[in-house]
Enzyme design. Structure first.
Site, PDB file in Angstrom:
ATOM      1  N   GLY A 188       0.898  -1.286   0.082  1.00 15.39           N
ATOM      2  CA  GLY A 188       0.011  -0.122  -0.159  1.00 15.39           C
ATOM      3  C   GLY A 188       0.861   1.414   0.265  1.00 15.39           C
ATOM      4  N   TYR A 208     -12.152   2.041  14.504  1.00 14.64           N
ATOM      5  CA  TYR A 208     -10.923   2.507  13.569  1.00 14.64           C
ATOM      6  C   TYR A 208     -11.110   3.899  13.605  1.00 14.64           C
ATOM      7  CZ  TYR A 208      -8.485   2.953   9.120  1.00 14.64           C
ATOM      8  OH  TYR A 208      -7.790   3.485   8.226  1.00 14.64           O
TER       9      TYR A 208
HETATM   10  P1  NDP Z   1      -2.030  -1.843   3.592  1.00 11.63           P
HETATM   11  O1  NDP Z   1      -2.902  -2.931   4.179  1.00 11.63           O
HETATM   12  O2  NDP Z   1      -1.919  -1.981   2.107  1.00 11.63           O
HETATM   13  O3  NDP Z   1      -0.877  -1.567   4.380  1.00 11.63           O
HETATM   14  C1  NDP Z   1      -0.538  -1.751   5.676  1.00 11.63           C
HETATM   15  C2  NDP Z   1       0.751  -1.684   6.101  1.00 11.63           C
HETATM   16  O4  NDP Z   1       0.671  -1.788   7.583  1.00 11.63           O
HETATM   17  C3  NDP Z   1       1.496  -3.232   5.538  1.00 11.63           C
HETATM   18  O5  NDP Z   1       2.606  -2.781   5.269  1.00 11.63           O
HETATM   19  C4  NDP Z   1       1.294  -4.119   7.052  1.00 11.63           C
HETATM   20  O6  NDP Z   1       2.359  -4.842   6.842  1.00 11.63           O
HETATM   21  C5  NDP Z   1       1.507  -3.066   8.024  1.00 11.63           C
HETATM   22  N1  NDP Z   1       1.079  -3.218   9.264  1.00 11.63           N
HETATM   23  C6  NDP Z   1       0.071  -3.711   9.731  1.00 11.63           C
HETATM   24  N2  NDP Z   1       0.046  -4.140  11.041  1.00 11.63           N
HETATM   25  C7  NDP Z   1       1.100  -3.965  11.207  1.00 11.63           C
HETATM   26  C8  NDP Z   1       2.030  -4.240  12.597  1.00 11.63           C
HETATM   27  N3  NDP Z   1       1.304  -4.729  13.733  1.00 11.63           N
HETATM   28  N4  NDP Z   1       3.232  -3.879  12.573  1.00 11.63           N
HETATM   29  C9  NDP Z   1       3.923  -3.449  11.432  1.00 11.63           C
HETATM   30  N5  NDP Z   1       3.382  -3.154  10.358  1.00 11.63           N
HETATM   31  C10 NDP Z   1       2.112  -3.524  10.306  1.00 11.63           C
HETATM   32  O7  NDP Z   1      -3.161  -0.774   3.734  1.00 11.63           O
HETATM   33  P2  NDP Z   1      -2.824   1.089   3.635  1.00 11.63           P
HETATM   34  O8  NDP Z   1      -1.362   1.219   2.581  1.00 11.63           O
HETATM   35  O9  NDP Z   1      -4.039   1.409   2.581  1.00 11.63           O
HETATM   36  O10 NDP Z   1      -2.782   1.590   4.829  1.00 11.63           O
HETATM   37  C11 NDP Z   1      -1.599   2.499   5.536  1.00 11.63           C
HETATM   38  C12 NDP Z   1      -2.126   3.193   6.378  1.00 11.63           C
HETATM   39  O11 NDP Z   1      -3.095   4.232   5.769  1.00 11.63           O
HETATM   40  C13 NDP Z   1      -2.955   2.731   7.688  1.00 11.63           C
HETATM   41  O12 NDP Z   1      -2.620   3.347   8.693  1.00 11.63           O
HETATM   42  C14 NDP Z   1      -4.555   2.791   7.072  1.00 11.63           C
HETATM   43  O13 NDP Z   1      -5.172   2.831   8.325  1.00 11.63           O
HETATM   44  C15 NDP Z   1      -4.357   4.197   6.504  1.00 11.63           C
HETATM   45  N6  NDP Z   1      -5.469   4.423   5.750  1.00 11.63           N
HETATM   46  C16 NDP Z   1      -5.961   3.747   4.570  1.00 11.63           C
HETATM   47  C17 NDP Z   1      -6.857   4.011   3.524  1.00 11.63           C
HETATM   48  C18 NDP Z   1      -7.357   3.396   2.703  1.00 11.63           C
HETATM   49  O14 NDP Z   1      -8.406   3.383   2.156  1.00 11.63           O
HETATM   50  N7  NDP Z   1      -6.520   2.371   1.895  1.00 11.63           N
HETATM   51  C19 NDP Z   1      -7.412   5.511   3.768  1.00 11.63           C
HETATM   52  C20 NDP Z   1      -7.117   6.166   4.908  1.00 11.63           C
HETATM   53  C21 NDP Z   1      -5.988   5.721   5.707  1.00 11.63           C
HETATM   54  P3  NDP Z   1       2.586  -6.261   7.282  1.00 11.63           P
HETATM   55  O15 NDP Z   1       1.343  -6.977   7.061  1.00 11.63           O
HETATM   56  O16 NDP Z   1       3.617  -6.930   6.578  1.00 11.63           O
HETATM   57  O17 NDP Z   1       3.084  -6.110   8.727  1.00 11.63           O
HETATM   58  C1  8X3 Z   2      -9.758   4.379   5.474  1.00  9.42           C
HETATM   59  C2  8X3 Z   2     -10.739   5.033   4.711  1.00  9.42           C
HETATM   60  O1  8X3 Z   2     -13.209   5.489   4.629  1.00  9.42           O
HETATM   61  O2  8X3 Z   2     -12.540   3.240   4.461  1.00  9.42           O
HETATM   62  O3  8X3 Z   2      -9.107   4.797   6.423  1.00  9.42           O
HETATM   63  O4  8X3 Z   2     -12.279   4.386   6.564  1.00  9.42           O
HETATM   64  S1  8X3 Z   2     -12.161   4.299   5.178  1.00  9.42           S
END
Ligand code: NDP
Ligand code: 8X3
Length: 246
Positions: free
Chosen positions: A12, A146
């Site tokens: 991501g 969340y």
């Molecule tokens: P992904 O699931 O693609 O990436 C999440 C990343 O976080 C992965 O690299 C995962 O790696 C890592 N991760 C999760 N849990 C842990 C842990 N306990 N320790 C270390 N690493 C961890 O999601 P996104 O890229 O979308 O999300 C990134 C951030 O953006 C998050 O905080 C998410 O809440 C936020 N976000 C996402 C949105 C969306 O719509 N996609 C919108 C708004 C915010 P691994 O599993 O290898 O540990």
């Molecule tokens: C991720 C965006 O709208 O799915 O934080 O919560 S939403």
């Protein structure tokens, strides 16, 4: 050597950002739990890099990594607290208590551990990005815990800036809207059809879109602090209040 440390760099936003910052000349320290994904990333990076299989919920492990960073890697310019997740989207009364705990342990406590552990390495000035979400600003059905964790990220980031007054450390919360990453597959615990349905028929943000915003903010003059930035695709807006009986 300009150094950036990213948590959640295995997929991501974090993965895109690692590649983008590498292209911009940064040496990247990439952390996540899945070592094989980090190894694939490292093979693609042009500049020197370090990878750590790190669970941000593991307080001791986080502080060990920070304490044992090789000397030439100890001057971090960009810290990206990106690791995070949503689990489930059932109504609060039907949702799983254990999911709540994992979200709180990762999105709140994990972010606090990494900030506290790596802050001493930003003493010469830098920028901290914390990944919030529009879910931290606006409620939607099933966003309860969340959204609460992401609201914490926003307020914590503001107060951190207060406490860092006098140091050249910028703090920015990035609050994305809908973005296609592994996020929904994780949220729906591998139910790919349910995850895909989130994005069907709409134009969502890409991981690169969000990574670019972060790179652009990092490149601003060092006296300019973006406190909080919401980023949504043009296709996304608000649905207003709901009324019983209508
Ligand atoms: P992904 O699931 O693609 O990436 C999440 C990343 O976080 C992965 O690299 C995962 O790696 C890592 N991760 C999760 N849990 C842990 C842990 N306990 N320790 C270390 N690493 C961890 O999601 P996104 O890229 O979308 O999300 C990134 C951030 O953006 C998050 O905080 C998410 O809440 C936020 N976000 C996402 C949105 C969306 O719509 N996609 C919108 C708004 C915010 P691994 O599993 O290898 O540990
Ligand atoms: C991720 C965006 O709208 O799915 O934080 O919560 S939403």
């Amino acid at each position: 050597m300009k150094i950036a440390l990213i948590t959640g760099a295995s997929s991501g936003f974090g993965l895109s950002l690692a590649k983008m910052l590498d292209n911009a000349g940064f040496a990247v320290i990439a952390c996540a739990r899945r070592l094989e994904k980090l190894q694939e990333l490292q093979a693609e990076l042009k500049n020197p890099s370090l990878i750590y299989a790190l669970d941000v919920r593991d307080k001791n492990a986080v502080f060990e990594v920070a304490k044992n960073l090789p000397k030439q890697w100890q001057n971090i310019e960009i810290l990206v607290n990106n690791a995070g997740l949503a689990l489930g989207q059932e109504s609060f009364e039907n949702a799983d208590l254990e999911d709540f705990e994992i979200m709180i342990d990762t999105n709140i406590k994990g972010l606090l551990y990494t900030t506290k552990a790596f802050l001493p390495h930003l003493e010469r000035g830098g920028i901290i990005f914390n990944l919030g979400s529009v879910a931290g600003a606006y409620p939607y059905p099933g966003s309860h815990v969340y959204g609460g964790t992401k609201a914490f990220v926003r307020l914590f980031s503001h107060t951190l800036r207060n406490d860092l007054k006098g140091k050249d450390i910028r703090v920015t919360t990035i609050a994305p809207g809908i973005a296609k990453t592994e996020f929904s597959e994780v949220r729906f615990k591998g139910d790919k059809a349910r995850a895909d349905a989130v994005y069907d028929g709409t134009k969502y943000l890409s991981a690169n879109d969000v990574a670019k915003v972060i790179c652009d903010i990092a490149a601003l003059p060092k006296h300019v602090n973006i406190n909080y930035l919401e980023v949504m695709p043009v296709s996304q807006s608000w649905a207003g209040f709901a009324f019983e009986g209508k």
